[in-house]
Each structure stands twice: as C-alpha cells, then as structure tokens.
Design an enzyme around this catalytic site. Structure first.
Site, PDB file in Angstrom:
ATOM      1  N   SER A  43       4.755  -5.063   4.533  1.00  0.00           N
ATOM      2  CA  SER A  43       3.352  -5.489   4.418  1.00  0.00           C
ATOM      3  C   SER A  43       3.044  -6.375   5.625  1.00  0.00           C
ATOM      4  O   SER A  43       3.966  -6.920   6.238  1.00  0.00           O
ATOM      5  CB  SER A  43       3.187  -6.310   3.137  1.00  0.00           C
TER       6      SER A  43
ATOM      7  N   TYR B  35       6.140 -13.106  -3.257  1.00  0.00           N
ATOM      8  CA  TYR B  35       5.840 -11.755  -2.732  1.00  0.00           C
ATOM      9  C   TYR B  35       5.919 -11.735  -1.195  1.00  0.00           C
ATOM     10  O   TYR B  35       6.578 -10.863  -0.620  1.00  0.00           O
ATOM     11  CB  TYR B  35       4.448 -11.302  -3.200  1.00  0.00           C
TER      12      TYR B  35
HETATM   13  N1  LIG Z   1      -1.928  -2.084  -1.899  1.00  0.00           N
HETATM   14  C1  LIG Z   1      -1.799  -3.040  -1.013  1.00  0.00           C
HETATM   15  O1  LIG Z   1      -2.754  -3.794  -0.716  1.00  0.00           O
HETATM   16  C2  LIG Z   1      -0.488  -3.209  -0.290  1.00  0.00           C
HETATM   17  C3  LIG Z   1      -0.472  -3.917   0.926  1.00  0.00           C
HETATM   18  C4  LIG Z   1       0.731  -4.079   1.594  1.00  0.00           C
HETATM   19  C5  LIG Z   1       1.901  -3.551   1.065  1.00  0.00           C
HETATM   20  N2  LIG Z   1       1.869  -2.879  -0.114  1.00  0.00           N
HETATM   21  C6  LIG Z   1       3.145  -2.355  -0.644  1.00  0.00           C
HETATM   22  O2  LIG Z   1       3.019  -0.961  -0.826  1.00  0.00           O
HETATM   23  C7  LIG Z   1       3.963  -0.525  -1.803  1.00  0.00           C
HETATM   24  C8  LIG Z   1       3.277   0.427  -2.758  1.00  0.00           C
HETATM   25  O3  LIG Z   1       2.295  -0.280  -3.470  1.00  0.00           O
HETATM   26  P1  LIG Z   1       0.876   0.345  -3.865  1.00  0.00           P
HETATM   27  O4  LIG Z   1      -0.155  -0.463  -3.207  1.00  0.00           O
HETATM   28  O5  LIG Z   1       0.879   1.821  -3.685  1.00  0.00           O
HETATM   29  O6  LIG Z   1       0.864  -0.059  -5.421  1.00  0.00           O
HETATM   30  P2  LIG Z   1       0.660   0.790  -6.752  1.00  0.00           P
HETATM   31  O7  LIG Z   1      -0.532   1.663  -6.678  1.00  0.00           O
HETATM   32  O8  LIG Z   1       0.734  -0.249  -7.829  1.00  0.00           O
HETATM   33  O9  LIG Z   1       1.957   1.724  -6.821  1.00  0.00           O
HETATM   34  C9  LIG Z   1       3.234   1.212  -7.077  1.00  0.00           C
HETATM   35  C10 LIG Z   1       4.197   2.342  -7.379  1.00  0.00           C
HETATM   36  O10 LIG Z   1       5.488   1.762  -7.629  1.00  0.00           O
HETATM   37  C11 LIG Z   1       5.927   2.117  -8.956  1.00  0.00           C
HETATM   38  N3  LIG Z   1       6.623   0.974  -9.522  1.00  0.00           N
HETATM   39  C12 LIG Z   1       6.148  -0.272  -9.763  1.00  0.00           C
HETATM   40  N4  LIG Z   1       7.086  -1.023 -10.350  1.00  0.00           N
HETATM   41  C13 LIG Z   1       8.193  -0.227 -10.498  1.00  0.00           C
HETATM   42  C14 LIG Z   1       9.478  -0.426 -11.052  1.00  0.00           C
HETATM   43  N5  LIG Z   1       9.839  -1.590 -11.606  1.00  0.00           N
HETATM   44  N6  LIG Z   1      10.367   0.596 -11.034  1.00  0.00           N
HETATM   45  C15 LIG Z   1      10.004   1.795 -10.489  1.00  0.00           C
HETATM   46  N7  LIG Z   1       8.806   2.048  -9.946  1.00  0.00           N
HETATM   47  C16 LIG Z   1       7.910   1.035  -9.955  1.00  0.00           C
HETATM   48  C17 LIG Z   1       4.635   2.449  -9.726  1.00  0.00           C
HETATM   49  O11 LIG Z   1       4.855   3.354 -10.786  1.00  0.00           O
HETATM   50  P3  LIG Z   1       5.185   2.899 -12.315  1.00  0.00           P
HETATM   51  O12 LIG Z   1       4.215   1.822 -12.658  1.00  0.00           O
HETATM   52  O13 LIG Z   1       5.031   4.140 -13.116  1.00  0.00           O
HETATM   53  O14 LIG Z   1       6.590   2.426 -12.310  1.00  0.00           O
HETATM   54  C18 LIG Z   1       3.815   3.132  -8.620  1.00  0.00           C
HETATM   55  O15 LIG Z   1       4.245   4.460  -8.482  1.00  0.00           O
HETATM   56  C19 LIG Z   1       4.521  -1.794  -2.439  1.00  0.00           C
HETATM   57  O16 LIG Z   1       5.809  -2.060  -1.918  1.00  0.00           O
HETATM   58  C20 LIG Z   1       3.548  -2.873  -2.015  1.00  0.00           C
HETATM   59  O17 LIG Z   1       4.151  -4.147  -1.939  1.00  0.00           O
HETATM   60  C21 LIG Z   1       0.704  -2.688  -0.802  1.00  0.00           C
END
Ligand SMILES: NC(=O)c1ccc[n+]([C@@H]2O[C@H](COP(=O)([O-])OP(=O)(O)OC[C@H]3O[C@@H](n4cnc5c(N)ncnc54)[C@H](OP(=O)(O)O)[C@@H]3O)[C@@H](O)[C@H]2O)c1
Length: 261
Positions: A139, A152
């Site tokens: 991130s 985080y």
């Molecule tokens: N969105 C942002 O603003 C942003 C910015 C910078 C970085 N990121 C990073 O991008 C990555 C993806 O996040 P996203 O934004 O796509 O979020 P998201 O829409 O909440 O997706 C998260 C994914 O991870 C899975 N997950 C969550 N907890 C889990 C667990 N304990 N075990 C296995 N799977 C798990 C979820 O599925 P289930 O709930 O079914 O397990 C879902 O498939 C993360 O590492 C996040 O830190 C996001």
C-alpha cells in the site's frame, strides 16, 4: 500443470487480478474465507476463459499454520504454482487503545505472517525451476506511519521492506517479486476497516480495483520491484522522501483524524 495462487480472490483487487490471469489463460487456485463467493468467482472466471482450470480452497489465512494447510492441499492435488499473488489483507481504524487486539493480531498474521510463509513454502520449487513470479500487495501506507491505523500501516511497511529485501536475494534466479502499492481503492476494504465515509477516502482520489490490478499485473510481468499506482500517490511517496519525518506523520495524522467519529 502450472497455476497461479491468488489469496483474497473473492473480491476487490484480488478478484480483478484473478480476472487478468484468466484472460492470459493461467490456471488458478483461489483462496478466501467465503466458499460461496469463491464458487461464484470460479464460474465467472470460467466464463472469461473456458480453457483454464480453476480450483479454490476456502481458508481463513489469519489462522496459525494456514500457509502450511494451503501448501499441503496444493501438493495433494499435484499442482505446480508458478505465480503467487499475496493479496489478502485488511485494516482497522480507531484509537489504538480502543481497537481490538484480537483483530490486530489477526491482521498481523494475515498481512505479514501468512504472506511470508506462503512465499517461503513455494519459493524453493520456483528457484529450482528457475522461474516464478510473486506479487505482494502492500500500500502507499507502507511509505509512512499512519496514526489511527497504526498497526495496518506498520504491516504494509513490513510487506514493502520484505519484498525489496527478497528482490535483492532473487536477482539472477529467474524468480521475481514485486510490491504493489495502491492508494485508496474502491473495494470492501474501506467498509471492513471501519473507514466508510472517512476523510481518507473523501480527500484522496479513489481508484478502481480494476485499474490498480491492471497496473500491478503489467509491472509484475516486467519484473518491477515496486509499483505505486496513480499520480497523486506517486507524488505523496516522492514528497515523503524529502519532507521531514515529523511533518509526514503529522500530515497523515491530520488526514486520518478527520475520520474519527
Ligand atoms: N482498498 C484499498 O483502499 C487498499 C489500498 C491499499 C492497499 N490495499 C490492500 O489490497 C489488498 C486487497 O484488499 P481489497 O481492497 O481488495 O479489500 P477487499 O475488497 O476487502 O478484499 C479482501 C479479500 O481478502 C479476503 N480476505 C480477507 N480476510 C481474509 C482472511 N482472514 N483469510 C483469507 N482471505 C481473507 C477477502 O475474502 P473473504 O472475506 O471471503 O475472506 C477478499 O477476497 C489488501 O492487502 C489491502 O491491504 C487496499
């Protein structure tokens, strides 16, 4: 048969990365907790490309030894992993003395420990084959301390440092590792981190998961070690390099504090 292992493939950035891999005729192993969602995603990916094989393993990756569980399931099925997308992760917003330690421990296990162990378990085979690609989703938070999401931000700083260190070790092995550093992105992340309606997502440009995945995927193919998505995010990271550390942490604190309810 070669497979790409995608964690957090049931939604957001991981789902978009899985779609890109499917379009490139890559077989897939999807991991997330929600089995029904994984079944739906599998069906959608097969609609994109019927030539691929898609498998899934429902698992909570914040559990101890979940990386070993994934490895043994994949070994049992006799599959070879040539690409790893370490994407699953979550954040939590609030005053550190009020947030749940259990949730933070899960975050550290998911964002740091499982990501590190998955890589550890699959890397020796990649080294032996002299080929492989690993994408760790970090991130822009990795570049600065972040009050009110203190743990985080620290987990993402780990992911970036770990990826850069490992990239140095992997030189000349045929295996590459890349850190994808998005800024605010429209997914379920905001809601799950208790950030919905926050200043962070109001004041900063919010990217689509599709655009973030496209850039990250393209740069992984080129073997780039760090990818920061979006002009404003690149500018923020650049200014962090030159601004005094105290200025940076106070600025981030101000932006984050505006989200306190
Ligand atoms: N969105 C942002 O603003 C942003 C910015 C910078 C970085 N990121 C990073 O991008 C990555 C993806 O996040 P996203 O934004 O796509 O979020 P998201 O829409 O909440 O997706 C998260 C994914 O991870 C899975 N997950 C969550 N907890 C889990 C667990 N304990 N075990 C296995 N799977 C798990 C979820 O599925 P289930 O709930 O079914 O397990 C879902 O498939 C993360 O590492 C996040 O830190 C996001």
């Amino acid at each position: 048969m070669n497979y790409a292992l995608v964690t957090g493939a049931s939604g957001g950035i991981g789902y978009e990365l899985a779609k890109l891999l499917a379009k490139d005729t890559h077989n897939l192993i999807l991991v997330a907790r929600n089995k029904n969602k994984l079944e739906e995603v599998k069906a959608e990916l097969l609609k994109i490309n019927e030539k691929i094989d898609v498998r899934f393993i429902p698992k909570d990756l914040s559990e101890n030894n979940s990386a070993e569980f994934i490895k043994s399931e994949i070994d049992k099925q006799g599959l070879c992993v040539d690409t790893i997308i370490n994407n699953a992760g979550f954040g939590d917003f609030g005053k550190y003395w009020e947030t749940s330690f259990e949730k933070e421990a899960q975050m550290i296990r998911l964002n740091i420990l499982t990501l590190t162990q998955i890589t550890k378990l699959f890397l020796p085979d990649m080294i032996q084959r002299k080929s492989g690609k690993i994408l760790n989703v970090a991130s822009v938070a990795a570049f600065m301390p972040g009050s009110y999401m203190t743990v985080y931000y620290a987990t993402k700083a780990f992911v970036l440092s770990y990826t850069e260190g490992l990239a140095g070790e992997l030189r000349g092995t045929g295996v590459c590792v890349s850190a994808l550093c998005p800024g605010p992105t429209k997914t379920d992340f905001e809601n799950k981190a208790s950030l919905d309606g926050s200043d962070l997502f109001k004041k900063m440009p919010v990217a689509s998961a599709e655009s973030v995945a496209k850039i990250g995927y393209k740069r992984l193919q080129k073997g780039k070690v760090i990818t920061i998505t979006g002009f404003i995010n690149k500018l923020s990271v650049l200014s962090v390099r030159f601004a005094p550390r105290c200025l940076v942490r106070n600025l981030v604190r101000k932006i984050q504090k505006g989200s306190l309810k």
